[in-house]
Design a protein around this motif. Structure first.
Motif, PDB file in Angstrom:
ATOM      1  N   PRO A  59       1.225  -1.014   2.632  1.00 26.45           N
ATOM      2  CA  PRO A  59       2.014  -1.586   1.532  1.00 26.45           C
ATOM      3  C   PRO A  59       1.290  -1.532   0.188  1.00 26.45           C
ATOM      4  CG  PRO A  59       2.021  -3.059   3.417  1.00 26.45           C
ATOM      5  CD  PRO A  59       1.024  -1.985   3.712  1.00 26.45           C
ATOM      6  N   PHE A  60      -0.012  -1.648   0.216  1.00 27.54           N
ATOM      7  CA  PHE A  60      -0.792  -1.662  -1.021  1.00 27.54           C
ATOM      8  C   PHE A  60      -0.923  -0.267  -1.629  1.00 27.54           C
ATOM      9  CE2 PHE A  60      -2.353  -5.233   1.561  1.00 27.54           C
ATOM     10  CZ  PHE A  60      -1.882  -6.252   0.752  1.00 27.54           C
TER      11      PHE A  60
ATOM     12  N   TYR B  39      -9.743  -5.561   1.600  1.00 30.71           N
ATOM     13  CA  TYR B  39      -9.156  -4.885   2.746  1.00 30.71           C
ATOM     14  C   TYR B  39     -10.128  -4.919   3.908  1.00 30.71           C
ATOM     15  CZ  TYR B  39      -8.033  -0.709   5.545  1.00 30.71           C
ATOM     16  OH  TYR B  39      -7.782   0.158   6.567  1.00 30.71           O
ATOM     17  N   GLY B  40      -9.618  -5.020   5.118  1.00 32.29           N
ATOM     18  CA  GLY B  40     -10.493  -5.047   6.278  1.00 32.29           C
ATOM     19  C   GLY B  40      -9.977  -4.190   7.410  1.00 32.29           C
ATOM     20  N   CYS B  41     -10.937  -3.618   8.144  1.00 35.08           N
ATOM     21  CA  CYS B  41     -10.634  -2.877   9.359  1.00 35.08           C
ATOM     22  C   CYS B  41     -11.862  -2.944  10.256  1.00 35.08           C
ATOM     23  CB  CYS B  41     -10.210  -1.443   9.065  1.00 35.08           C
ATOM     24  SG  CYS B  41     -11.353  -0.483   8.084  1.00 35.08           S
TER      25      CYS B  41
ATOM     26  N   GLU C  85      -0.329   3.542  -6.105  1.00 40.29           N
ATOM     27  CA  GLU C  85       0.252   4.805  -6.590  1.00 40.29           C
ATOM     28  C   GLU C  85       1.149   4.566  -7.802  1.00 40.29           C
ATOM     29  OE1 GLU C  85       0.420   7.532  -2.567  1.00 40.29           O
ATOM     30  OE2 GLU C  85       2.112   6.217  -2.992  1.00 40.29           O
ATOM     31  N   GLU C  86       1.941   3.508  -7.760  1.00 36.65           N
ATOM     32  CA  GLU C  86       2.816   3.175  -8.886  1.00 36.65           C
ATOM     33  C   GLU C  86       1.987   2.849 -10.125  1.00 36.65           C
ATOM     34  OE1 GLU C  86       6.155   2.327 -11.251  1.00 36.65           O
ATOM     35  OE2 GLU C  86       6.005   3.394  -9.348  1.00 36.65           O
ATOM     36  N   ARG C  87       0.925   2.097  -9.949  1.00 33.71           N
ATOM     37  CA  ARG C  87       0.054   1.755 -11.071  1.00 33.71           C
ATOM     38  C   ARG C  87      -0.593   3.006 -11.655  1.00 33.71           C
ATOM     39  NH1 ARG C  87      -3.164  -2.872 -12.823  1.00 33.71           N
ATOM     40  NH2 ARG C  87      -5.157  -2.170 -13.673  1.00 33.71           N
TER      41      ARG C  87
ATOM     42  N   ILE D 299      -4.663  -8.603  -1.105  1.00 30.89           N
ATOM     43  CA  ILE D 299      -5.456  -8.961   0.058  1.00 30.89           C
ATOM     44  C   ILE D 299      -4.779  -8.410   1.306  1.00 30.89           C
ATOM     45  CG2 ILE D 299      -6.432 -10.838   1.412  1.00 30.89           C
ATOM     46  CD1 ILE D 299      -6.231 -12.546  -1.177  1.00 30.89           C
ATOM     47  N   GLY D 300      -5.471  -7.514   1.982  1.00 33.08           N
ATOM     48  CA  GLY D 300      -5.022  -6.955   3.248  1.00 33.08           C
ATOM     49  C   GLY D 300      -5.956  -7.448   4.343  1.00 33.08           C
TER      50      GLY D 300
END
Length: 99
Positions: free
Chosen positions: A10-11, A37-39, A16-18, A2-3
């Motif tokens: 950070p997400f 995510y929100g903007c 990318e790792e996943r 949740i962003g």
């Protein structure tokens, strides 16, 4: 994940790792990975749109929920998306052990 309007950077690292792990561990089973995510504006602020869409299409992200708070008359925030998906989120936590 949740962003709530505080940034997505950070997400991106987690995703990318996943992606790397999924590509290098084909026999491993991966659970769901969702991003809320929100903007403010899709055209100005959704800078990772191509990457997030690609990860969703590849199955790296199982779901992507994006709130744009200034693109319509009624403002939509991350908490609105969470509220709308409450039963689904509850099931992820209670039945699938999501954290």
């Amino acid at each position: 994940m949740i962003g709530p309007g505080t940034g997505i950077a950070p997400f991106i690292g987690y995703i990318e790792e996943r992606e790397y792990e999924m590509e290098h561990n084909k026999d491993k089973k991966f659970g769901p990975m969702e991003l809320y995510y929100g903007c403010r504006n899709k055209a100005k602020d959704f800078i990772y749109q191509k990457e997030l869409t690609r990860w969703k299409e590849k199955g790296v992200l199982s779901d992507l929920f994006v709130a744009f708070s200034r693109d319509q008359d009624k403002k939509v925030y991350v908490q609105d998306l969470l509220r709308a998906n409450g039963p689904h989120i509850y099931k992820l936590i209670q039945e699938q052990g999501a954290i």
